[in-house]
Design an enzyme around this catalytic site. Structure first.
Site, PDB file in Angstrom:
ATOM      1  N   LYS A 135      60.292  16.154  66.339  1.00 40.69           N
ATOM      2  CA  LYS A 135      61.278  16.678  65.389  1.00 40.69           C
ATOM      3  C   LYS A 135      60.771  17.971  64.765  1.00 40.69           C
ATOM      4  O   LYS A 135      59.614  18.350  64.928  1.00 40.69           O
ATOM      5  CB  LYS A 135      61.567  15.636  64.309  1.00 40.69           C
ATOM      6  CG  LYS A 135      60.355  15.273  63.467  1.00 40.69           C
ATOM      7  CD  LYS A 135      60.677  14.171  62.472  1.00 40.69           C
ATOM      8  CE  LYS A 135      59.441  13.830  61.638  1.00 40.69           C
ATOM      9  NZ  LYS A 135      59.739  12.823  60.614  1.00 40.69           N
TER      10      LYS A 135
ATOM     11  N   ARG B 267      63.226   3.836  51.555  1.00 40.64           N
ATOM     12  CA  ARG B 267      63.862   5.126  51.831  1.00 40.64           C
ATOM     13  C   ARG B 267      65.044   4.890  52.764  1.00 40.64           C
ATOM     14  O   ARG B 267      66.185   5.089  52.382  1.00 40.64           O
ATOM     15  CB  ARG B 267      62.849   6.109  52.432  1.00 40.64           C
ATOM     16  CG  ARG B 267      63.389   7.513  52.620  1.00 40.64           C
ATOM     17  CD  ARG B 267      62.328   8.456  53.175  1.00 40.64           C
ATOM     18  NE  ARG B 267      61.881   8.074  54.518  1.00 40.64           N
ATOM     19  CZ  ARG B 267      61.010   8.775  55.240  1.00 40.64           C
ATOM     20  NH1 ARG B 267      60.471   9.884  54.748  1.00 40.64           N
ATOM     21  NH2 ARG B 267      60.654   8.367  56.447  1.00 40.64           N
TER      22      ARG B 267
ATOM     23  N   TYR C  32      49.815  42.585  44.128  1.00 41.58           N
ATOM     24  CA  TYR C  32      50.817  42.420  43.071  1.00 41.58           C
ATOM     25  C   TYR C  32      50.234  41.658  41.885  1.00 41.58           C
ATOM     26  O   TYR C  32      49.568  40.640  42.046  1.00 41.58           O
ATOM     27  CB  TYR C  32      52.029  41.658  43.606  1.00 41.58           C
ATOM     28  CG  TYR C  32      52.900  42.459  44.533  1.00 41.58           C
ATOM     29  CD1 TYR C  32      53.560  43.599  44.098  1.00 41.58           C
ATOM     30  CD2 TYR C  32      53.088  42.052  45.855  1.00 41.58           C
ATOM     31  CE1 TYR C  32      54.373  44.329  44.949  1.00 41.58           C
ATOM     32  CE2 TYR C  32      53.900  42.772  46.721  1.00 41.58           C
ATOM     33  CZ  TYR C  32      54.538  43.908  46.256  1.00 41.58           C
ATOM     34  OH  TYR C  32      55.340  44.619  47.107  1.00 41.58           O
TER      35      TYR C  32
ATOM     36  N   MET D 138      54.888  39.523  51.089  1.00 37.57           N
ATOM     37  CA  MET D 138      55.848  39.119  52.106  1.00 37.57           C
ATOM     38  C   MET D 138      55.325  39.312  53.525  1.00 37.57           C
ATOM     39  O   MET D 138      55.546  38.460  54.399  1.00 37.57           O
ATOM     40  CB  MET D 138      57.164  39.884  51.934  1.00 37.57           C
ATOM     41  CG  MET D 138      58.257  39.430  52.894  1.00 37.57           C
ATOM     42  SD  MET D 138      59.809  40.324  52.687  1.00 37.57           S
ATOM     43  CE  MET D 138      60.329  39.748  51.077  1.00 37.57           C
TER      44      MET D 138
END
Length: 358
Positions: A35, A130, A255, A303
């Site tokens: 998955k 769950r 930053y 980023m």
């Protein structure tokens, strides 16, 4: 070479890990869990490398259909089951097994007209709370499935562990006892063990094990490493230095100017950032592997880039490789520094990262 990050996937490592898990559970079949795009390793990449697995476990129908379209003929199991009645003909047409864990799924099976029955794995809530039917619901649900012409017989049985990744936690034994008591004497396959169950709870292995993260060479247990179980990391996340620069003491970087050099040093800028899925919250000191050694991240991850302290006498140069995790730098170690789990790191890479078989 392209300086941008890539995830290199080792087919031999995947095969080694499957063999190691078979050795751990020699009496069990293996449902390889692929998955979330094969845990970030590429769905078809992984399935084609693990062609000798007995079946594949998936979270969503579109994943199963992609495997069938890619030529995979092994047993496929939807671990969360189906969610619309219109999914059922697709399960029939593509020979896909389904988990049934909720009354809405049972009702759809009873109310839909199908050309042939579907193979069902009935999920028992043995204590995770769950998905699954409670012990009080089990006998009624089992009887309804047995009476339903759309359900192939025998019905298979499964549960999922809440704490198997805590080897000293006895709750897994409580769950096993509850499941075994409830299902005693019933026909069909049984599956309880995920990666942690297969590695740490051999009494849970049953007819099928459902390894996920261990197939990719990663231990499911915090503080452990896949290598301790004969597992090999299947992913190497690699980028390059795109700048090397001298940096003066008492000067900040990045930053927010959160990190300041205590002495003159040399910094390297690596072409990877949170836009590629590398966590922005990676703290100062998180390791990166450059030219045979660990070097610490300094300053804030941005980023597209992160900065590492190469050291005063560093000879590293632009174009040198930077390993974010892999064989030399286990992803478990990186995850521990960041305060997360390896599962999250390997599955959160963004489409900017090229995934390629190595």
């Amino acid at each position: 070479m392209n300086p941008f990050p890539r995830a290199e996937i080792s087919s031999s490592a995947l095969q080694t890990n499957l063999a190691a898990l078979r050795q751990q559970a020699p009496a069990s079949r293996v449902m390889a869990v692929v998955k979330a795009n094969g845990y970030g390793h590429g769905l078809l990449n992984v399935a084609n490398c693990l062609v000798s697995a007995d079946g594949f476990g998936l979270a969503r129908l579109d994943e199963a259909l992609e495997l069938r379209a890619g030529g995979v003929t092994a047993r496929l199991l939807l671990l969360e089951g189906f969610f619309r009645a219109t999914d059922l003909p697709l399960l029939v047409g593509h020979d896909i097994d389904t988990v049934v864990h909720h009354s809405s799924q049972l009702e759809m099976l009873e109310q839909t007209v199908l050309s042939k029955p579907v193979t069902v794995w009935l999920k028992v809530d043995s204590g995770m709370h769950r998905l699954g039917f409670t012990p009080e619901q089990f006998s009624t649900v089992y009887a309804r499935l047995m009476a339903c012409p759309n359900v192939a017989k025998p019905i298979h049985l499964m549960t999922h562990f809440a704490c198997a990744d805590e080897p000293d936690n006895s709750y897994t034994s409580v769950q096993m006892a509850a499941f075994n008591s409830l299902t005693a004497g019933l026909p069909g396959f049984r599956t309880l063990a995920n990666s942690a169950g297969a590695l740490y709870w051999p009494q849970s292995q049953g007819d099928w094990i459902r390894p996920g993260i261990a197939l990719y060479g990663v231990s499911p247990v915090t503080g452990d490493c896949g290598a301790n179980h004969g597992l090999v990391p299947a992913m190497e996340l690699v980028s390059q230095l795109i700048a090397v620069r001298d940096h003066k003491a008492n000067q900040p970087v990045g930053y927010g100017c959160f990190w300041t050099a205590k002495q003159d040093t040399r910094l390297g800028v690596v072409a990877i950032g949170y836009g590629d899925g590398y966590p922005r919250n990676a703290p100062e000191g998180t390791p990166v592997w450059v030219n045979g050694r660990r070097v610490p991240i300094v300053g804030r991850v941005s980023m597209d880039m992160l900065t590492v302290d190469l050291g005063q006498d560093a000879q590293d140069k632009v174009g040198d490789s930077a390993l974010l995790w892999g064989k030399a730098l286990p992803v478990e170690e990186v995850a521990e520094h960041i305060g997360t789990i390896a599962y999250e790191l390997v599955t959160k890479l963004t489409p900017r990262v090229a995934v390629c078989l190595a």
